[in-house]
Design an enzyme around this catalytic site. Sequence first.
Site, PDB file in Angstrom:
ATOM      1  N   LEU A 145       0.840  -1.189   0.000  1.00  0.00           N
ATOM      2  CA  LEU A 145       0.000   0.000   0.000  1.00  0.00           C
ATOM      3  C   LEU A 145       0.877   1.241   0.000  1.00  0.00           C
ATOM      4  O   LEU A 145       1.666   1.449   0.907  1.00  0.00           O
ATOM      5  CB  LEU A 145      -0.936   0.007   1.210  1.00  0.00           C
ATOM      6  CG  LEU A 145      -2.054   1.062   1.172  1.00  0.00           C
ATOM      7  CD1 LEU A 145      -3.212   0.634   2.056  1.00  0.00           C
ATOM      8  CD2 LEU A 145      -1.575   2.437   1.612  1.00  0.00           C
ATOM      9  N   HIS A 198       6.517   3.149  11.536  1.00  0.00           N
ATOM     10  CA  HIS A 198       7.010   4.384  10.917  1.00  0.00           C
ATOM     11  C   HIS A 198       5.931   5.463  11.032  1.00  0.00           C
ATOM     12  O   HIS A 198       4.738   5.172  10.991  1.00  0.00           O
ATOM     13  CB  HIS A 198       7.324   4.090   9.442  1.00  0.00           C
ATOM     14  CG  HIS A 198       8.081   5.162   8.741  1.00  0.00           C
ATOM     15  ND1 HIS A 198       7.476   6.316   8.284  1.00  0.00           N
ATOM     16  CD2 HIS A 198       9.392   5.253   8.381  1.00  0.00           C
ATOM     17  CE1 HIS A 198       8.385   7.066   7.681  1.00  0.00           C
ATOM     18  NE2 HIS A 198       9.548   6.451   7.722  1.00  0.00           N
TER      19      HIS A 198
END
Length: 373
Positions: A125, A229
């Site tokens: 994605l 992240h």
Amino acid sequence: MIIRPITPRDLDALYHIAVESGPGFTSLLPNRDALARKIDHSVSSFARSVTAPGDEHYLFVLEDSGTGEILGTTGIEAAAGLTRPLVHFRRNAVIQHANVRQMRHTEESLTRCQHYAGCTEICSLYLRPGFRRANAGKLLSRVRFLFMALHPERFSDIVIAEMRGVSDQAGRSPFWDWLKHHVADLDFASATQLAGSAHAGFIEEFIPAMPFYTQQMNHAARAVIGQVHEDTRPARHMLEREGFRHQGFIDLLDGGPTLECPRAEIASVRNTKKGKVQLHTGAKLPENQEGERYPNAIVANASCSGFRATVTDRAYPESETGELVVTARLAEQLGLGAGDLACCLLLAVSSKQSQPSQQIHHTPATEEIRYAY
């Protein structure tokens, strides 16, 4: 915006995405030959007649229907870990006993394992930073669950997502910076490239089966275990709203968490409505009973190789007949005719409908994915 299966003509755009995404995005590495093979595999997967999940890999692209530009990608691996091992660290609580005064204490260890063989994995994605717009991230993420609802025979009972772990703008991972001194003195980008390209024996050669104890790690490495992240946080929150949970398995290189959920319990799978198309000849739908416009929904045809989906307020499920009312213009964009099977997933539903019973993390409804995993 239209979601469709990737084609060979999308190679240049996919390569740009692989370069933009940077180290840590291991499902798309900037190698044109490898990306071309990935596209060919996806085209073949969509075209197959499937009764049970195998080595199929479904890669979709998000296209601007006006300009033809590729805005992002999203993918599904039908049965991960069968042809290529899917290896993680398992977090374990280890009770250590001392002989003196029968004292004991608990330590956490990380042990290499292959736990998820055969599970369906959502992956790849990425929403390009220059093309962020309303609902683009939601479409990229949730369209995969709508596709699973349409074609359940193609996917496993358990769905997982390997989330990108913490790294800085230079591509350095605190987790790997500690681990490499004990396994392989490679920079993070080189290690991810070897792991992502299925380098023969990389895991067995460099990552030992013996446990690592987290108390021996420095603070920076220990602090990012199971964390994601900063650009992946919206994606994690979105998956948690779908019902995904972290069960203690993390990435070998950056310590990012793997989330999992039974396919039948994913909120978007449960909430996808199927019905025959009823064409509405006007450009817009009439207002609903409350005098309001119909809410945005992901609407798609029921095809596999010819799959098309978009976010729109020009369709709604008819509660009495079970039909899906669609404007003629939208039907043309999605390749739909009167009486064809289609499906609809409302983007805004009640919390009772969309959320599992256990406690979850909440984020603003306007929060959008940049790139994720």
